[in-house]
Design a protein around this motif. Sequence first.
Motif, PDB file in Angstrom:
ATOM      1  N   GLN A  29       0.833  -1.209   0.000  1.00 28.91           N
ATOM      2  CA  GLN A  29       0.000   0.000   0.000  1.00 28.91           C
ATOM      3  C   GLN A  29       0.864   1.255   0.000  1.00 28.91           C
ATOM      4  O   GLN A  29       0.568   2.215  -0.724  1.00 28.91           O
ATOM      5  CB  GLN A  29      -0.928  -0.006   1.220  1.00 28.91           C
ATOM      6  N   LEU A  30       1.953   1.252   0.784  1.00 30.80           N
ATOM      7  CA  LEU A  30       2.881   2.380   0.774  1.00 30.80           C
ATOM      8  C   LEU A  30       3.446   2.582  -0.628  1.00 30.80           C
ATOM      9  O   LEU A  30       3.544   3.714  -1.111  1.00 30.80           O
ATOM     10  CB  LEU A  30       4.008   2.144   1.785  1.00 30.80           C
ATOM     11  N   THR A  31       3.797   1.497  -1.295  1.00 31.00           N
ATOM     12  CA  THR A  31       4.329   1.572  -2.657  1.00 31.00           C
ATOM     13  C   THR A  31       3.295   2.192  -3.595  1.00 31.00           C
ATOM     14  O   THR A  31       3.619   3.057  -4.408  1.00 31.00           O
ATOM     15  CB  THR A  31       4.746   0.170  -3.144  1.00 31.00           C
ATOM     16  N   SER A  32       2.046   1.768  -3.467  1.00 30.86           N
ATOM     17  CA  SER A  32       0.980   2.342  -4.291  1.00 30.86           C
ATOM     18  C   SER A  32       0.850   3.838  -4.049  1.00 30.86           C
ATOM     19  O   SER A  32       0.790   4.636  -4.993  1.00 30.86           O
ATOM     20  CB  SER A  32      -0.355   1.655  -3.981  1.00 30.86           C
ATOM     21  N   PHE A  33       0.802   4.252  -2.778  1.00 30.82           N
ATOM     22  CA  PHE A  33       0.697   5.672  -2.448  1.00 30.82           C
ATOM     23  C   PHE A  33       1.886   6.455  -3.002  1.00 30.82           C
ATOM     24  O   PHE A  33       1.726   7.566  -3.513  1.00 30.82           O
ATOM     25  CB  PHE A  33       0.623   5.877  -0.932  1.00 30.82           C
ATOM     26  N   LEU A  40      -4.659  -0.293  -2.941  1.00 32.49           N
ATOM     27  CA  LEU A  40      -4.540  -1.744  -3.099  1.00 32.49           C
ATOM     28  C   LEU A  40      -3.972  -2.160  -4.458  1.00 32.49           C
ATOM     29  O   LEU A  40      -3.907  -3.350  -4.777  1.00 32.49           O
ATOM     30  CB  LEU A  40      -5.900  -2.418  -2.872  1.00 32.49           C
ATOM     31  N   TYR A  41      -3.501  -1.198  -5.238  1.00 37.23           N
ATOM     32  CA  TYR A  41      -3.003  -1.479  -6.586  1.00 37.23           C
ATOM     33  C   TYR A  41      -1.932  -2.568  -6.589  1.00 37.23           C
ATOM     34  O   TYR A  41      -2.043  -3.552  -7.316  1.00 37.23           O
ATOM     35  CB  TYR A  41      -2.463  -0.187  -7.209  1.00 37.23           C
ATOM     36  N   PHE A  42      -0.897  -2.414  -5.786  1.00 38.93           N
ATOM     37  CA  PHE A  42       0.178  -3.405  -5.771  1.00 38.93           C
ATOM     38  C   PHE A  42      -0.162  -4.617  -4.902  1.00 38.93           C
ATOM     39  O   PHE A  42       0.419  -5.684  -5.080  1.00 38.93           O
ATOM     40  CB  PHE A  42       1.501  -2.795  -5.324  1.00 38.93           C
ATOM     41  N   TYR A  85      -4.063   2.878   6.278  1.00 40.01           N
ATOM     42  CA  TYR A  85      -3.700   1.605   5.660  1.00 40.01           C
ATOM     43  C   TYR A  85      -4.639   0.509   6.143  1.00 40.01           C
ATOM     44  O   TYR A  85      -5.045   0.499   7.297  1.00 40.01           O
ATOM     45  CB  TYR A  85      -2.251   1.221   6.021  1.00 40.01           C
ATOM     46  N   TYR A  86      -4.967  -0.415   5.242  1.00 44.29           N
ATOM     47  CA  TYR A  86      -5.721  -1.608   5.616  1.00 44.29           C
ATOM     48  C   TYR A  86      -4.755  -2.609   6.229  1.00 44.29           C
ATOM     49  O   TYR A  86      -3.627  -2.756   5.744  1.00 44.29           O
ATOM     50  CB  TYR A  86      -6.373  -2.251   4.386  1.00 44.29           C
ATOM     51  N   ASP A  87      -5.206  -3.316   7.264  1.00 44.02           N
ATOM     52  CA  ASP A  87      -4.345  -4.380   7.776  1.00 44.02           C
ATOM     53  C   ASP A  87      -4.374  -5.535   6.778  1.00 44.02           C
ATOM     54  O   ASP A  87      -5.137  -5.523   5.806  1.00 44.02           O
ATOM     55  CB  ASP A  87      -4.729  -4.799   9.204  1.00 44.02           C
TER      56      ASP A  87
END
Length: 100
Positions: A29-33, A40-42, A85-87
């Motif tokens: 999620q951090l990578t997507s942001f 949730l892209y990655f 962030y989603y867990d």
Amino acid sequence: MSSTGQDQSIANISLAQLAQPLDAMHIAQLTSFAYGLPPLYFCREYLAQDEKTAIGHCLQRLANGMSNQEFTLEQLTVLLAERDYYDDDEARLRLGPELA
């Protein structure tokens, strides 16, 4: 080692330290942001991979973005602090059932 190579090594170590307490879905999620994509892209891309592999791919993608000056470690730190962030379970649930 050149100054640029040394700076990159330090950045990679700092990135690993930043991500160390995070699970794969959180790092994805951090990578997507970081790339300006939906959270949730990655996660979908890494869903079928084991935790260690997914984390490795995300860290490589983040390191590439930093070396290409698309974002900085400081920007990643801000994203970690300011975004929701989603867990792991919630991210997997939102991605839908796995195909058997």
